[in-house]
Design an enzyme around this catalytic site. Structure first.
Site, PDB file in Angstrom:
ATOM      1  CE  LYS A  52     -31.406 -64.940  21.544  1.00 28.54           C
ATOM      2  NZ  LYS A  52     -30.026 -64.541  21.799  1.00 28.54           N
ATOM      3  CD  GLN A  96     -26.726 -64.716  20.337  1.00 26.34           C
ATOM      4  OE1 GLN A  96     -27.877 -64.315  20.232  1.00 26.34           O
ATOM      5  NE2 GLN A  96     -26.364 -65.586  21.263  1.00 26.34           N
ATOM      6  CG  ASP A 119     -29.272 -60.182  25.598  1.00 25.99           C
ATOM      7  OD1 ASP A 119     -30.129 -61.016  25.953  1.00 25.99           O
ATOM      8  OD2 ASP A 119     -28.309 -60.455  24.877  1.00 25.99           O
TER       9      ASP A 119
END
Ligand code: NAP
Length: 283
Positions: A52, A96, A119
């Site tokens: 990322k 994450q 996300d």
């Protein structure tokens, strides 16, 4: 004989378009910015965060990382998220997953402002997706799957889409998106008696289980489009949930692993960050 979809080419093309969008935002004085929180020792997660970071650098998107050690508490992470929610220079917040086991994932994800939920895991974001409203973010992996399917001009209306896997991050959201697009959707999971009964009927087959080669040639309808989401590490090699080389003999198109859904997932995240930057600076 079917063909492997050239996902790398799709991603390269879309990255160029996205880079132009970032440049045009910069010309208006806006620089998209993503904040990433890593609260885990998971090696795969460290690799994903690195990927990322690399794509942010390539596209000119700013990125800020919070690498936390095991002494961190749920409240510490929530405090960081809340600070980022109130920071107008940050457009997107990504936590994450998976997190250290002692952390409360739901509490942490719920604390992200849905306006910065790039996300797409916030209950409000998922709720809006499930009632058919698409003005918020689409979770990255399902969004990446749709990028591939749309790029190859997949027809959805009247088609039977079978999803194997019902996770919050892949199976459930992709089923809702395909339903909205007019497909008839069947979802299989670990309690399904005989998944081949359903996979054999699929015009569009999405497999997101995490079991190497769980889908074999005899389970696939002739001419089907197959999306292999699985990532399994076997003897240092990455393989998918689908026995690709043999399934190619019956399907029309299939996504490769590696170099398939995984790379569109990272692209989708960056697309969501740019979208967030635009939303937040609409007027
Ligand atoms: P997950 O949360 O573990 O969910 C797996 C799903 O598979 C569950 O719904 C489970 O059913 C179902 N399942 C397990 N065994 C089954 C069986 N024998 N037959 C039918 N269904 C079965 O996994 P996930 O997060 O969705 O990820 C799935 C795979 O995709 C993993 O390999 C993961 O690494 C990969 N992945 C890739 C990307 C990418 O960017 N390419 C992104 C996310 C995930 P139950 O609900 O009944 O337990």
């Amino acid at each position: 004989m079917g063909e492997k979809i050239n996902v790398k080419e799709i991603v390269t093309r879309r990255k160029k378009m996205l880079k132009k969008e970032v440049e045009s935002l910069k010309n208006k004085g806006l620089v998209p910015k993503l904040a990433v929180i890593l609260a885990s020792d998971d090696e795969a997660s460290k690799i994903y965060v690195g990927k990322k970071r690399k794509m942010c650098e390539e596209l000119g998107v700013l990125q800020q990382e919070y690498i936390l050690d095991e002494s961190v508490t749920t409240d510490d992470v929530v405090n960081i998220v809340e600070k980022l929610n109130n920071d107008s220079t940050v457009n997107g917040i990504l936590v994450q997953l998976p997190l250290f086991k002692h952390l409360d994932m739901d509490k942490i994800l719920d604390s992200i402002s849905y306006k910065k939920d790039v996300d797409g895991f916030h209950p409000l974001t998922l709720g809006k997706l499930f009632i058919g409203e698409h003005e918020t973010f689409i979770p990255c992996t399902p969004k990446g799957i749709m990028t591939i399917l749309d790029d190859i001009n997949t027809e959805y209306e009247g088609k039977h889409a079978v999803i194997v896997g019902r996770s919050r991050i892949v199976g459930k959201p992709i089923s809702q998106i395909l339903l909205k697009r007019g497909a008839t959707v069947t979802i299989c999971h670990s309690k399904t008696q005989d998944i081949s009964l359903y996979t054999k009927q699929a015009d569009i087959l999405v497999v997101a289980v995490g079991k190497p080669h769980i889908v074999t040639k005899d389970m696939v309808k002739k001419g089907a489009i197959v999306v292999d989401v699985g990532i399994n590490r076997i003897d240092g090699k990455i393989i998918g949930d689908v026995d690709t080389e043999n399934v190619l003999e019956v399907c029309s198109k299939i996504t490769p692993v590696p170099g398939g859904v995984g790379i569109t997932t990272v692209l989708s995240l960056l697309e969501n960050v740019v979208q967030a930057c635009k939303y937040q600076n609409k007027n």
